[in-house]
Design a protein around this motif. Structure first.
Motif, PDB file in Angstrom:
ATOM      1  N   ARG A  66       3.600  -9.777 -39.663  1.00  0.00           N
ATOM      2  CA  ARG A  66       4.484  -8.763 -39.086  1.00  0.00           C
ATOM      3  C   ARG A  66       5.166  -9.299 -37.820  1.00  0.00           C
ATOM      4  NH1 ARG A  66       0.994  -4.960 -39.468  1.00  0.00           N
ATOM      5  NH2 ARG A  66       0.191  -5.050 -37.349  1.00  0.00           N
ATOM      6  N   ALA A  67       4.385 -10.006 -37.025  1.00  0.00           N
ATOM      7  CA  ALA A  67       4.947 -10.557 -35.780  1.00  0.00           C
ATOM      8  C   ALA A  67       6.029 -11.580 -36.093  1.00  0.00           C
ATOM      9  CB  ALA A  67       3.828 -11.190 -34.946  1.00  0.00           C
ATOM     10  N   ARG A  86      -1.414  -6.781 -29.500  1.00  0.00           N
ATOM     11  CA  ARG A  86      -2.234  -7.558 -30.431  1.00  0.00           C
ATOM     12  C   ARG A  86      -1.402  -8.612 -31.150  1.00  0.00           C
ATOM     13  NH1 ARG A  86      -7.134  -6.861 -31.756  1.00  0.00           N
ATOM     14  NH2 ARG A  86      -7.239  -4.677 -31.154  1.00  0.00           N
ATOM     15  N   GLU A  87      -0.163  -8.267 -31.478  1.00  0.00           N
ATOM     16  CA  GLU A  87       0.710  -9.268 -32.116  1.00  0.00           C
ATOM     17  C   GLU A  87       0.945 -10.444 -31.182  1.00  0.00           C
ATOM     18  OE1 GLU A  87       3.254  -6.134 -34.937  1.00  0.00           O
ATOM     19  OE2 GLU A  87       4.060  -6.804 -33.005  1.00  0.00           O
ATOM     20  N   ARG A  88       1.162 -10.143 -29.908  1.00  0.00           N
ATOM     21  CA  ARG A  88       1.379 -11.228 -28.952  1.00  0.00           C
ATOM     22  C   ARG A  88       0.129 -12.087 -28.807  1.00  0.00           C
ATOM     23  NH1 ARG A  88       3.879  -7.404 -25.731  1.00  0.00           N
ATOM     24  NH2 ARG A  88       2.211  -7.451 -24.204  1.00  0.00           N
ATOM     25  N   THR A 134      -1.069  -9.018 -39.331  1.00  0.00           N
ATOM     26  CA  THR A 134      -0.442  -8.858 -38.012  1.00  0.00           C
ATOM     27  C   THR A 134       0.459 -10.043 -37.697  1.00  0.00           C
ATOM     28  OG1 THR A 134      -2.421  -7.689 -37.301  1.00  0.00           O
ATOM     29  CG2 THR A 134      -0.895  -8.368 -35.580  1.00  0.00           C
ATOM     30  N   SER A 135      -0.033 -11.236 -38.042  1.00  0.00           N
ATOM     31  CA  SER A 135       0.754 -12.442 -37.801  1.00  0.00           C
ATOM     32  C   SER A 135       2.045 -12.395 -38.616  1.00  0.00           C
ATOM     33  CB  SER A 135      -0.098 -13.661 -38.184  1.00  0.00           C
ATOM     34  OG  SER A 135       0.578 -14.839 -37.896  1.00  0.00           O
ATOM     35  N   LEU A 146       7.071  -7.457 -29.654  1.00  0.00           N
ATOM     36  CA  LEU A 146       5.741  -7.442 -30.281  1.00  0.00           C
ATOM     37  C   LEU A 146       4.779  -6.515 -29.544  1.00  0.00           C
ATOM     38  CD1 LEU A 146       5.233 -11.283 -30.929  1.00  0.00           C
ATOM     39  CD2 LEU A 146       6.454  -9.598 -32.317  1.00  0.00           C
TER      40      LEU A 146
END
Lengths: 243, 167
Positions: free
Chosen positions: B147-148, B112-114, B144-145, B109
């Motif tokens: 995608r993560a 920002r994803e983390r 983003t969430s 990740l």
């Protein structure tokens, strides 16, 4: 159990005990220092459209840097775009002359060269701090544009040893003309080496024209990506003695 | 010691553990995690008179997460799998498996994803609050969430064992 449940379970399963053994006194001392600096700056009435990063010693002149929530942008000193014919950015600081020679680095962004030079600064309640080191760019017509101003905020700017080190604020969002990691050392340094983990990174050095005790150093972007923090830095003299 | 200082000391003792763990999940490095936590706590203390009556925990978390996102400089790199977990629960093997899976999963990740994963799944914050703390839109948090989680799902598919699962 779906992947979010597994993620949540894994995150919590790995939460260790033993964290949180922090030195509260040291944290409070640093907090007081931050608080004092904010008040000192506010009391001096210095408010420019630039922001301080790296605990108040690195002034980003190119653009406002990251500011912690709830803390207004402040600046501890001023920097200049020297040269009688230079154009001052309307949002930039007032103009002052460079002190001594402008140091070229051979790092180019199109036609502009990365340069370093000292400028006079005034820091509230720090009479021993009179100079700041600017990372700027010199255009083909000789005009200087200041990107970063780095200065001490207490004590003496000629104290032997390393002074503040300037970093590009982020290694993730890097502009087209990133500022190399840079700073100055007071003393007979002939070699300066930083480290990232166990990897040594040699700095390039040049003595300041106005005071040969002051050694300006920087790390070429090819050897140290701008924004990447050093884990350590050491200096040696001409006899290879560690300073 | 002034009453405000005593309150701050108590706050540090109560909050620093989970904050440090969150920082570790976001950086994958003990040293960086401690640095981020201490920096956030110091900034909180600098504003203590203002934030102590509000929500100092949320303030500290916000400062810390943004500090890490802004200063993040290299991929997550270290989740030691050969060390004994600090907490000895019933099944150490499960913890080691979970730690290994986290190492691989979070390493895929971005910063920002983390940050979003940690705020959502460690702190259980709703998307709206995550957006406020990261100063991004709710849409950005959602995308983003998503995608993560997609990356994590892929990691999960590729691994033979499941972490933190039922024994």
């Amino acid at each position: 159990m779906n992947e979010t449940d597994r993620l949540r379970a894994a995150i919590r399963a790995t939460e260790p005990e033993g964290w949180g053994q922090f030195d509260v006194e040291a944290i409070m001392r640093e907090g007081r220092r931050l608080r004092y600096r904010r008040r000192a700056v506010a009391g001096a009435g210095v408010m420019l459209s630039v922001a301080v990063a790296a605990v108040g010693v690195l002034v980003v002149l190119r653009q406002p840097g990251p500011v912690e929530p709830g803390v207004p942008p402040v600046v501890t000193a001023t920097a200049t775009t020297p040269g009688a014919g230079s154009t001052v950015d309307p949002t930039g600081p007032p103009e002052k002359p460079a002190l001594g020679e402008v140091l070229g680095t051979g790092i180019w962004y199109g036609g502009d060269e990365r340069v370093f030079y000292f400028v006079p600064v005034e820091v509230p309640r720090a009479a021993g701090v009179t100079i700041g080191l600017v990372a700027g760019r010199r255009s083909p017509d000789g005009r200087l544009t200041a990107d970063f101003l780095l200065n001490d905020f207490e004590g003496s700017d000629r104290r032997p040893g390393f002074h503040q080190i300037g970093y590009e604020p982020s290694a993730v969002v890097v502009p087209a003309d990133p500022v190399p990691t840079f700073g100055y050392f007071v003393g007979p340094a002939a070699r300066i080496v930083g480290s990232v983990g166990k990897r040594p990174v040699a700095a390039q050095l040049s003595r300041w024209s106005e005071d040969s005790d002051v050694v300006i150093f920087w790390f070429h972007p090819k050897s140290l990506p701008p924004g990447q923090r050093l884990d350590g830095i050491l200096a040696w003299d001409a006899q290879d003695r560690q300073l | 010691m002034a009453r405000g200082d005593a309150e701050f000391v108590e706050f540090v003792h109560a909050a620093s553990g989970r904050l440090a763990h969150a920082a570790y999940l976001m950086t994958g490095d003990h040293h960086q995690a401690e640095d981020a936590t201490q920096t956030a706590l110091a900034r909180t203390y600098a504003s203590w008179s203002r934030v102590r009556r509000d929500d100092p925990y949320a303030y500290t978390r916000r400062v810390m997460v943004n500090y890490i996102v802004d200063n993040w400089r290299r991929p997550i790199r270290e989740y030691p799998t050969d060390e004994i977990p600090h907490r000895h629960r019933d099944d150490v093997a499960d913890e080691v498996t979970a730690r290994r899976w986290l190492q691989i999963a979070l390493g895929t990740l971005t910063a920002r994803e983390r940050a979003i994963v940690v705020l959502r799944y460690l702190f259980d914050l709703p998307e709206l609050q995550v957006a406020r703390e990261l100063e991004v839109s709710v849409g950005t948090v959602k995308s983003t969430s998503s995608r993560a989680l997609g990356k994590l799902r892929q990691t999960l598919v590729e691994l033979p064992s499941t972490p933190g699962g039922q024994r």
